[in-house]
Write a protein that holds these residues in place. Sequence first.
Motif, PDB file in Angstrom:
ATOM      1  N   ALA A 101       0.804  -1.398   0.139  1.00 11.03           N
ATOM      2  CA  ALA A 101      -0.010  -0.006   0.128  1.00 11.03           C
ATOM      3  C   ALA A 101       0.935   1.273   0.039  1.00 11.03           C
ATOM      4  O   ALA A 101       0.677   2.308  -0.628  1.00 11.03           O
ATOM      5  CB  ALA A 101      -0.912   0.122   1.105  1.00 11.03           C
ATOM      6  N   ALA A 102       1.947   1.150   0.760  1.00 14.17           N
ATOM      7  CA  ALA A 102       2.866   2.369   0.616  1.00 14.17           C
ATOM      8  C   ALA A 102       3.462   2.445  -0.863  1.00 14.17           C
ATOM      9  O   ALA A 102       3.799   3.830  -1.067  1.00 14.17           O
ATOM     10  CB  ALA A 102       3.929   2.217   1.814  1.00 14.17           C
ATOM     11  N   PHE A 103       4.090   1.389  -1.437  1.00 17.88           N
ATOM     12  CA  PHE A 103       4.566   1.514  -2.533  1.00 17.88           C
ATOM     13  C   PHE A 103       3.718   1.810  -3.732  1.00 17.88           C
ATOM     14  O   PHE A 103       4.244   2.538  -4.818  1.00 17.88           O
ATOM     15  CB  PHE A 103       5.518   0.233  -3.021  1.00 17.88           C
ATOM     16  CG  PHE A 103       6.629   0.473  -2.358  1.00 17.88           C
ATOM     17  CD1 PHE A 103       7.887   0.667  -3.113  1.00 17.88           C
ATOM     18  CD2 PHE A 103       7.217  -0.276  -1.337  1.00 17.88           C
ATOM     19  CE1 PHE A 103       9.142   0.767  -2.442  1.00 17.88           C
ATOM     20  CE2 PHE A 103       8.299  -0.364  -0.729  1.00 17.88           C
ATOM     21  CZ  PHE A 103       9.266   0.509  -1.507  1.00 17.88           C
ATOM     22  N   TYR A 104       2.413   1.604  -3.710  1.00 21.17           N
ATOM     23  CA  TYR A 104       1.658   1.622  -4.976  1.00 21.17           C
ATOM     24  C   TYR A 104       1.589   3.176  -5.276  1.00 21.17           C
ATOM     25  O   TYR A 104       1.944   3.515  -6.406  1.00 21.17           O
ATOM     26  CB  TYR A 104       0.245   1.423  -4.682  1.00 21.17           C
ATOM     27  CG  TYR A 104      -0.959   1.956  -5.772  1.00 21.17           C
ATOM     28  CD1 TYR A 104      -0.794   1.133  -6.630  1.00 21.17           C
ATOM     29  CD2 TYR A 104      -1.532   2.949  -5.518  1.00 21.17           C
ATOM     30  CE1 TYR A 104      -1.623   1.478  -7.917  1.00 21.17           C
ATOM     31  CE2 TYR A 104      -2.380   3.116  -6.539  1.00 21.17           C
ATOM     32  CZ  TYR A 104      -2.531   2.460  -7.764  1.00 21.17           C
ATOM     33  OH  TYR A 104      -3.402   2.855  -8.783  1.00 21.17           O
ATOM     34  N   PRO A 105       1.579   4.378  -4.476  1.00 20.94           N
ATOM     35  CA  PRO A 105       1.349   5.603  -5.071  1.00 20.94           C
ATOM     36  C   PRO A 105       2.713   6.259  -5.276  1.00 20.94           C
ATOM     37  O   PRO A 105       3.081   7.068  -6.167  1.00 20.94           O
ATOM     38  CB  PRO A 105       0.955   6.482  -3.934  1.00 20.94           C
ATOM     39  CG  PRO A 105       1.101   5.817  -2.643  1.00 20.94           C
ATOM     40  CD  PRO A 105       1.015   4.210  -3.177  1.00 20.94           C
ATOM     41  N   ILE A 106       3.782   5.427  -4.883  1.00 22.36           N
ATOM     42  CA  ILE A 106       5.229   6.247  -5.014  1.00 22.36           C
ATOM     43  C   ILE A 106       5.849   5.580  -6.365  1.00 22.36           C
ATOM     44  O   ILE A 106       6.510   6.359  -7.074  1.00 22.36           O
ATOM     45  CB  ILE A 106       6.177   5.711  -3.805  1.00 22.36           C
ATOM     46  CG1 ILE A 106       5.596   6.437  -2.552  1.00 22.36           C
ATOM     47  CG2 ILE A 106       7.557   5.907  -4.292  1.00 22.36           C
ATOM     48  CD1 ILE A 106       6.235   5.744  -1.329  1.00 22.36           C
ATOM     49  N   TYR A 107       5.647   4.085  -6.489  1.00 23.73           N
ATOM     50  CA  TYR A 107       6.125   3.349  -7.846  1.00 23.73           C
ATOM     51  C   TYR A 107       4.865   3.140  -8.854  1.00 23.73           C
ATOM     52  O   TYR A 107       5.240   3.225  -9.894  1.00 23.73           O
ATOM     53  CB  TYR A 107       6.852   2.425  -7.296  1.00 23.73           C
ATOM     54  CG  TYR A 107       7.719   1.504  -8.365  1.00 23.73           C
ATOM     55  CD1 TYR A 107       8.921   2.173  -8.949  1.00 23.73           C
ATOM     56  CD2 TYR A 107       7.228   0.396  -8.694  1.00 23.73           C
ATOM     57  CE1 TYR A 107       9.787   1.284  -9.932  1.00 23.73           C
ATOM     58  CE2 TYR A 107       7.966  -0.089  -9.828  1.00 23.73           C
ATOM     59  CZ  TYR A 107       9.137   0.409 -10.234  1.00 23.73           C
ATOM     60  OH  TYR A 107       9.940  -0.297 -11.301  1.00 23.73           O
ATOM     61  N   PHE A 108       4.222   2.116  -8.305  1.00 25.43           N
ATOM     62  CA  PHE A 108       3.309   1.611  -9.483  1.00 25.43           C
ATOM     63  C   PHE A 108       2.576   2.561 -10.183  1.00 25.43           C
ATOM     64  O   PHE A 108       2.084   2.235 -11.290  1.00 25.43           O
ATOM     65  CB  PHE A 108       2.679   0.615  -8.719  1.00 25.43           C
ATOM     66  CG  PHE A 108       3.448  -0.568  -8.400  1.00 25.43           C
ATOM     67  CD1 PHE A 108       4.188  -1.480  -9.239  1.00 25.43           C
ATOM     68  CD2 PHE A 108       3.719  -0.800  -7.126  1.00 25.43           C
ATOM     69  CE1 PHE A 108       4.817  -2.381  -8.942  1.00 25.43           C
ATOM     70  CE2 PHE A 108       4.345  -1.743  -6.500  1.00 25.43           C
ATOM     71  CZ  PHE A 108       5.156  -2.634  -7.560  1.00 25.43           C
ATOM     72  N   ARG A 109       1.790   3.549  -9.465  1.00 26.39           N
ATOM     73  CA  ARG A 109       0.779   4.554 -10.182  1.00 26.39           C
ATOM     74  C   ARG A 109       1.424   5.294 -11.142  1.00 26.39           C
ATOM     75  O   ARG A 109       0.920   5.429 -12.173  1.00 26.39           O
ATOM     76  CB  ARG A 109       0.354   5.322  -9.063  1.00 26.39           C
ATOM     77  CG  ARG A 109      -0.886   6.374  -9.656  1.00 26.39           C
ATOM     78  CD  ARG A 109      -1.583   7.007  -8.567  1.00 26.39           C
ATOM     79  NE  ARG A 109      -2.643   7.828  -9.178  1.00 26.39           N
ATOM     80  CZ  ARG A 109      -2.843   8.953  -9.468  1.00 26.39           C
ATOM     81  NH1 ARG A 109      -1.423   9.734  -9.638  1.00 26.39           N
ATOM     82  NH2 ARG A 109      -3.731   9.506 -10.044  1.00 26.39           N
ATOM     83  N   PRO A 110       2.789   6.107 -10.964  1.00 26.54           N
ATOM     84  CA  PRO A 110       3.435   6.751 -12.241  1.00 26.54           C
ATOM     85  C   PRO A 110       3.653   5.558 -13.366  1.00 26.54           C
ATOM     86  O   PRO A 110       3.630   6.096 -14.499  1.00 26.54           O
ATOM     87  CB  PRO A 110       4.512   7.209 -11.398  1.00 26.54           C
ATOM     88  CG  PRO A 110       4.364   7.212 -10.020  1.00 26.54           C
ATOM     89  CD  PRO A 110       3.517   6.134  -9.841  1.00 26.54           C
ATOM     90  N   LEU A 111       3.901   4.390 -12.949  1.00 24.49           N
ATOM     91  CA  LEU A 111       4.217   3.285 -13.944  1.00 24.49           C
ATOM     92  C   LEU A 111       3.042   3.268 -14.907  1.00 24.49           C
ATOM     93  O   LEU A 111       3.193   2.942 -16.318  1.00 24.49           O
ATOM     94  CB  LEU A 111       4.881   2.230 -13.475  1.00 24.49           C
ATOM     95  CG  LEU A 111       6.275   1.995 -13.131  1.00 24.49           C
ATOM     96  CD1 LEU A 111       6.675   0.874 -12.738  1.00 24.49           C
ATOM     97  CD2 LEU A 111       7.287   2.350 -14.411  1.00 24.49           C
TER      98      LEU A 111
END
Length: 65
Positions: A18-28
């Motif tokens: 949940a912490a990595f989603y907005p940081i890494y996966f959403r921009p990708l």
Amino acid sequence: MNLRTALIFGSFISLIGAAFYPIYFRPLMRLEDYRREQAINRAGIVQEDVQTPGLKLWSDPFGRK
């Protein structure tokens, strides 16, 4: 006792995800939105003025080499 350990471990992994989603996966997943936001955020910034001397200048992290 194994069920409790599995729940704790699963909760920890879910929290990390949940912490990595907005940081890494959403921009990708939304490259055009990310590029548009970065263009707005970096407007008026001269890279040479803010970059430490001797380091590589900023680049698009999703750009292909």
